[in-house]
Design an enzyme around this catalytic site. Sequence first.
Site, PDB file in Angstrom:
ATOM      1  N   THR A 121      -1.925   3.798   3.612  1.00 16.71           N
ATOM      2  CA  THR A 121      -1.115   4.989   3.776  1.00 16.71           C
ATOM      3  C   THR A 121      -0.291   4.900   5.027  1.00 16.71           C
ATOM      4  O   THR A 121      -0.793   4.413   6.038  1.00 16.71           O
ATOM      5  CB  THR A 121      -2.072   6.188   3.962  1.00 16.71           C
ATOM      6  OG1 THR A 121      -3.004   6.187   2.907  1.00 16.71           O
ATOM      7  CG2 THR A 121      -1.340   7.497   4.045  1.00 16.71           C
TER       8      THR A 121
ATOM      9  N   THR B 294       1.688   7.049   0.002  1.00 20.22           N
ATOM     10  CA  THR B 294       0.867   5.876  -0.310  1.00 20.22           C
ATOM     11  C   THR B 294       0.961   5.544  -1.791  1.00 20.22           C
ATOM     12  O   THR B 294       1.309   6.403  -2.610  1.00 20.22           O
ATOM     13  CB  THR B 294      -0.611   6.164   0.042  1.00 20.22           C
ATOM     14  OG1 THR B 294      -1.379   4.967  -0.114  1.00 20.22           O
ATOM     15  CG2 THR B 294      -1.207   7.227  -0.847  1.00 20.22           C
TER      16      THR B 294
ATOM     17  N   SER C 276       0.804  -1.218   0.000  1.00 18.07           N
ATOM     18  CA  SER C 276       0.000   0.000   0.000  1.00 18.07           C
ATOM     19  C   SER C 276       0.840   1.272   0.000  1.00 18.07           C
ATOM     20  O   SER C 276       0.283   2.364  -0.007  1.00 18.07           O
ATOM     21  CB  SER C 276      -0.940   0.003   1.214  1.00 18.07           C
ATOM     22  OG  SER C 276      -0.211  -0.080   2.418  1.00 18.07           O
TER      23      SER C 276
ATOM     24  N   ARG D  68      -6.529   8.582 -10.641  1.00 13.34           N
ATOM     25  CA  ARG D  68      -7.176   8.856  -9.353  1.00 13.34           C
ATOM     26  C   ARG D  68      -6.158   9.358  -8.316  1.00 13.34           C
ATOM     27  O   ARG D  68      -5.098   8.783  -8.128  1.00 13.34           O
ATOM     28  CB  ARG D  68      -7.836   7.580  -8.837  1.00 13.34           C
ATOM     29  CG  ARG D  68      -8.544   7.725  -7.485  1.00 13.34           C
ATOM     30  CD  ARG D  68      -7.716   7.187  -6.357  1.00 13.34           C
ATOM     31  NE  ARG D  68      -8.469   7.166  -5.091  1.00 13.34           N
ATOM     32  CZ  ARG D  68      -7.909   6.949  -3.906  1.00 13.34           C
ATOM     33  NH1 ARG D  68      -6.608   6.737  -3.812  1.00 13.34           N
ATOM     34  NH2 ARG D  68      -8.637   6.948  -2.818  1.00 13.34           N
TER      35      ARG D  68
ATOM     36  N   THR E 242      -6.047   8.119   7.188  1.00 13.43           N
ATOM     37  CA  THR E 242      -5.870   6.862   6.469  1.00 13.43           C
ATOM     38  C   THR E 242      -7.256   6.303   6.165  1.00 13.43           C
ATOM     39  O   THR E 242      -8.250   6.754   6.716  1.00 13.43           O
ATOM     40  CB  THR E 242      -5.034   5.886   7.318  1.00 13.43           C
ATOM     41  OG1 THR E 242      -4.783   4.704   6.564  1.00 13.43           O
ATOM     42  CG2 THR E 242      -5.729   5.529   8.613  1.00 13.43           C
ATOM     43  N   GLY E 243      -7.292   5.330   5.291  1.00 16.70           N
ATOM     44  CA  GLY E 243      -8.571   4.742   4.922  1.00 16.70           C
ATOM     45  C   GLY E 243      -9.015   5.225   3.560  1.00 16.70           C
ATOM     46  O   GLY E 243      -8.198   5.622   2.718  1.00 16.70           O
TER      47      GLY E 243
HETATM   48  N1  GLY Z   1      -5.913   6.894   2.000  1.00 17.15           N
HETATM   49  C1  GLY Z   1      -5.237   6.516   0.841  1.00 17.15           C
HETATM   50  C2  GLY Z   1      -6.011   6.608  -0.374  1.00 17.15           C
HETATM   51  O1  GLY Z   1      -7.231   6.580  -0.325  1.00 17.15           O
HETATM   52  O2  GLY Z   1      -5.416   6.694  -1.422  1.00 17.15           O
END
Ligand code: GLY
Length: 347
Positions: free
Chosen positions: A205, A223, A87, A233, A256-257
């Site tokens: 992240t 990330t 990640s 994106r 995060t998330g």
């Molecule tokens: N929190 C990392 C992402 O959504 O890319």
Amino acid sequence: MIEDRRGFLGGIASLAGVGAGLVAPVRAFAKAATGSGATPGAMIVSTWDFGAPANDAAFARGRSGGSLIDMVEAGVMVPEADPNNHSVGYGGYPDRDGHVTLDAVIMDDAGNVGAVGALEDTVHAISVARAVMEHTPHTFLVGEGATRFARDRGFPHVNLLTPEAEKAWRDWLKTQNYKPVANSETGTYGAGRPGTPGGALDHDTIGMLARDASGRMAGACTTSGMAFKMRGRLGDSPQVGSGLYVERGVGGATSTGLGEEVTRTVGTARVVASMRHGMSPQAACEEAAKHIAALRGDAIKGMQVGFLAMDTKGRIGAFCLLPGFTYAVTDAAGHTRVEKAPSLFKA
Ligand code: GLY
């Protein structure tokens, strides 16, 4: 040609009659180089259990004389270089077209900030973000321009798609079912495989905050974004006020998330604003998560968002939507522990 931020801002500064301190690196930990060990009061927090070895690296950088910016950069470089972390950085899962693209931001409490989005073929997105901060007149470079800037600055071209990540992507192509999985990052540190989140839909992240004894702060966030995202994106992580926000005299926050939920609420700016108005870091993180839940209702069912904050006094807060968000804390003596954040929902 690369524009140099010092030269550019130096021109502005002389025109405006202001000092050169605007782009001066934070040197709060320089004293530690001559000390016997940890700087009293220095603290580091970061997201997930894979933040623990990153905190240790950040702490070591501070002990060897690094600034707060040096510390957070050195810290998050650990998961960026880890091929088993799917990640962040090298070994990150790709977008749905098979490209690994990285997002990162670095910021200090004097408003110095640099960010990159959709960076390719470069392991240390955080260092490129720092170079944006220190060597351009801008705060954010994305896509091809960010990658070209990295080459111009001498960052080596590295194929970030490891065989393991490519296999996961090819497996995903069979179904092409895009569904983020909450907490896929956690649960392995301390079990013999530091920094190795698992799961085919890993995303997320590392966000890190460091604070020195005088209450000065800096942060970093990096990330590879959500596995199998659409090409182009950008998530919350590289966006100031979403993935990271740091403010002098108040504190900092990182997230995060599921990035879209943080971006639409400018989550970390919200956390820091709440702290500015007197909330504790814990109450501020809770308020921001509850705001997402109230705003989004059923749309965030099964989705994870976590906030992590620290104020200038070293008080820490963490809160998430779903159980499972962990964070790493390193105290002034350099001891690191992993904590579980309380959650809004039971599951
Ligand atoms: N929190 C990392 C992402 O959504 O890319």
